[in-house]
Design a protein around this motif. Structure first.
Motif, PDB file in Angstrom:
ATOM      1  N   ILE A 177      40.402 -20.447 -32.926  1.00 19.66           N
ATOM      2  CA  ILE A 177      39.439 -21.115 -32.047  1.00 19.66           C
ATOM      3  C   ILE A 177      40.092 -21.298 -30.686  1.00 19.66           C
ATOM      4  O   ILE A 177      41.074 -22.032 -30.554  1.00 19.66           O
ATOM      5  CB  ILE A 177      39.015 -22.486 -32.611  1.00 19.66           C
ATOM      6  CG1 ILE A 177      38.400 -22.317 -34.005  1.00 19.66           C
ATOM      7  CG2 ILE A 177      38.034 -23.172 -31.670  1.00 19.66           C
ATOM      8  CD1 ILE A 177      38.134 -23.637 -34.710  1.00 19.66           C
ATOM      9  N   ASP A 178      39.584 -20.599 -29.680  1.00 16.18           N
ATOM     10  CA  ASP A 178      40.076 -20.744 -28.304  1.00 16.18           C
ATOM     11  C   ASP A 178      39.242 -21.831 -27.636  1.00 16.18           C
ATOM     12  O   ASP A 178      38.052 -21.636 -27.364  1.00 16.18           O
ATOM     13  CB  ASP A 178      39.945 -19.419 -27.548  1.00 16.18           C
ATOM     14  CG  ASP A 178      40.634 -19.457 -26.189  1.00 16.18           C
ATOM     15  OD1 ASP A 178      40.440 -20.447 -25.458  1.00 16.18           O
ATOM     16  OD2 ASP A 178      41.366 -18.510 -25.863  1.00 16.18           O
ATOM     17  N   VAL A 179      39.874 -22.981 -27.392  1.00 15.91           N
ATOM     18  CA  VAL A 179      39.140 -24.144 -26.898  1.00 15.91           C
ATOM     19  C   VAL A 179      38.650 -23.923 -25.476  1.00 15.91           C
ATOM     20  O   VAL A 179      37.538 -24.316 -25.114  1.00 15.91           O
ATOM     21  CB  VAL A 179      40.019 -25.407 -26.989  1.00 15.91           C
ATOM     22  CG1 VAL A 179      39.270 -26.618 -26.435  1.00 15.91           C
ATOM     23  CG2 VAL A 179      40.447 -25.659 -28.430  1.00 15.91           C
ATOM     24  N   ASN A 180      39.468 -23.293 -24.633  1.00 19.26           N
ATOM     25  CA  ASN A 180      39.097 -23.108 -23.228  1.00 19.26           C
ATOM     26  C   ASN A 180      37.927 -22.140 -23.056  1.00 19.26           C
ATOM     27  O   ASN A 180      36.982 -22.413 -22.315  1.00 19.26           O
ATOM     28  CB  ASN A 180      40.299 -22.622 -22.420  1.00 19.26           C
ATOM     29  CG  ASN A 180      41.340 -23.708 -22.230  1.00 19.26           C
ATOM     30  OD1 ASN A 180      41.014 -24.891 -22.243  1.00 19.26           O
ATOM     31  ND2 ASN A 180      42.584 -23.322 -22.054  1.00 19.26           N
ATOM     32  N   SER A 181      37.982 -21.006 -23.731  1.00 20.85           N
ATOM     33  CA  SER A 181      36.914 -20.012 -23.593  1.00 20.85           C
ATOM     34  C   SER A 181      35.776 -20.245 -24.571  1.00 20.85           C
ATOM     35  O   SER A 181      34.742 -19.586 -24.505  1.00 20.85           O
ATOM     36  CB  SER A 181      37.476 -18.607 -23.800  1.00 20.85           C
ATOM     37  OG  SER A 181      37.929 -18.433 -25.139  1.00 20.85           O
ATOM     38  N   ARG A 182      35.979 -21.196 -25.519  1.00 24.21           N
ATOM     39  CA  ARG A 182      34.993 -21.514 -26.548  1.00 24.21           C
ATOM     40  C   ARG A 182      34.637 -20.257 -27.352  1.00 24.21           C
ATOM     41  O   ARG A 182      33.478 -20.019 -27.677  1.00 24.21           O
ATOM     42  CB  ARG A 182      33.735 -22.146 -25.924  1.00 24.21           C
ATOM     43  CG  ARG A 182      33.998 -23.494 -25.285  1.00 24.21           C
ATOM     44  CD  ARG A 182      32.748 -24.061 -24.628  1.00 24.21           C
ATOM     45  NE  ARG A 182      31.714 -24.380 -25.580  1.00 24.21           N
ATOM     46  CZ  ARG A 182      31.631 -25.527 -26.273  1.00 24.21           C
ATOM     47  NH1 ARG A 182      32.558 -26.470 -26.121  1.00 24.21           N
ATOM     48  NH2 ARG A 182      30.632 -25.742 -27.103  1.00 24.21           N
ATOM     49  N   GLU A 183      35.664 -19.492 -27.696  1.00 29.27           N
ATOM     50  CA  GLU A 183      35.483 -18.302 -28.508  1.00 29.27           C
ATOM     51  C   GLU A 183      36.130 -18.494 -29.871  1.00 29.27           C
ATOM     52  O   GLU A 183      37.179 -19.126 -29.990  1.00 29.27           O
ATOM     53  CB  GLU A 183      36.087 -17.077 -27.813  1.00 29.27           C
ATOM     54  CG  GLU A 183      35.366 -16.685 -26.529  1.00 29.27           C
ATOM     55  CD  GLU A 183      35.974 -15.464 -25.878  1.00 29.27           C
ATOM     56  OE1 GLU A 183      37.047 -15.006 -26.342  1.00 29.27           O
ATOM     57  OE2 GLU A 183      35.386 -14.952 -24.910  1.00 29.27           O
ATOM     58  N   VAL A 184      35.501 -17.926 -30.900  1.00 27.86           N
ATOM     59  CA  VAL A 184      35.994 -18.033 -32.267  1.00 27.86           C
ATOM     60  C   VAL A 184      36.139 -16.624 -32.837  1.00 27.86           C
ATOM     61  O   VAL A 184      35.267 -15.766 -32.625  1.00 27.86           O
ATOM     62  CB  VAL A 184      35.019 -18.846 -33.139  1.00 27.86           C
ATOM     63  CG1 VAL A 184      35.461 -18.846 -34.600  1.00 27.86           C
ATOM     64  CG2 VAL A 184      34.909 -20.279 -32.621  1.00 27.86           C
TER      65      VAL A 184
END
Length: 261
Positions: A177-184
């Motif tokens: 889970i990439d918090v900055n880009s909001r990508e999973v």
């Protein structure tokens, strides 16, 4: 069912005609104003003042700047929900022209740990409780003394200093889970989630060994304005996109926790 108005936001800042309202501050008399530095805090803080009273907000901004802080103000909750990411502290009034301040506070807290101090004329015990439950770190009632506000800012920032920074990426087995880009991604394959599905997964993954109650999920992800069915629907959709029920485990009668797929 309509979305929370805090989700619909993101409109450009429209200045409000400045009017004459009672001042926010109780002027301190009989003592010179001096700048106090907090041990362990380097320099001033970047402070966002959210208040529809443009004159009062500008007065507060000027005083904060004289005390070494980098301060600015916005008048609308929708604008605040764009601006809070670039600051160290938010001073939030509850009486805003477009959104209720409690809704703004919940929306910020659902995705960020930035300190929030509610500064408002709502002075009842219930109002204070609701503000703190919405995620505020402190609650100050207008009119207030500026030195008291400065002391509360210092106390809140001291507590924030000792907290570990929020993780930029959360890894749980093959789940990323990439918090900055909001990508999973799962096993290197990108998973397309809606905003609320991401917020739900992020909350569970941020507390991997904790069962999160339905009530907490509603408060932090939806602002407590949706129904129990909302959680079930989003959990079901999230499980489908992740390929099975093992990633979001139901703890019957309590809530949900992150699983292992």
């Amino acid at each position: 069912m309509t979305r929370s108005s805090a989700e619909a936001l993101l409109e450009p800042h429209i200045p409000i005609q400045r009017g004459s309202r009672r001042p926010h501050l109780v002027e301190e008399t009989g003592a010179a104003t001096t700048t106090r530095r907090v041990p362990g805090l380097a320099g001033g803080q970047r402070i966002l003042v959210v208040d529809s009273d443009a004159d009062g907000a500008q007065s507060l901004v000027c005083r904060l700047r004289r005390h070494g802080h980098e301060a600015r103000s916005v008048e609308r909750g929708s604008v605040a929900l764009h601006a809070y990411e670039d600051v160290d502290l938010v001073l939030l009034d509850l009486e805003l022209p477009d959104l209720d301040g409690l809704e703004v506070c919940r929306a910020i807290r659902s995705v960020s740990s930035v300190p929030v101090i509610v500064v408002t004329a709502r002075g009842s015990e219930l109002d204070c409780v609701l503000g703190l439950q919405a995620g505020a770190d402190d609650y100050v009632v207008k009119p207030y003394g500026f030195r008291e506000l400065m002391a509360r800012i210092e106390a809140v920032m001291r507590r924030a200093q000792v907290q570990p920074p929020a993780a930029k990426e959360i890894s749980h087995g093959p789940l990323r889970i990439d918090v900055n880009s909001r990508e999973v991604s799962l096993d290197g394959r990108r998973i397309n989630l809606t905003r609320k599905e991401f917020d739900l997964l992020h909350l569970l993954a941020s507390h991997p060994d904790t069962v999160i109650s339905r009530k907490r999920l509603l408060q932090q992800v939806w602002g407590d304005s949706w129904s129990r069915r909302t959680v079930d629907t989003h959990v079901s959709s999230l499980r489908s996109k992740l390929g099975g029920s093992g990633w979001v485990v139901t703890v019957r009668g309590v809530g949900f926790k992150l699983g292992n797929g």
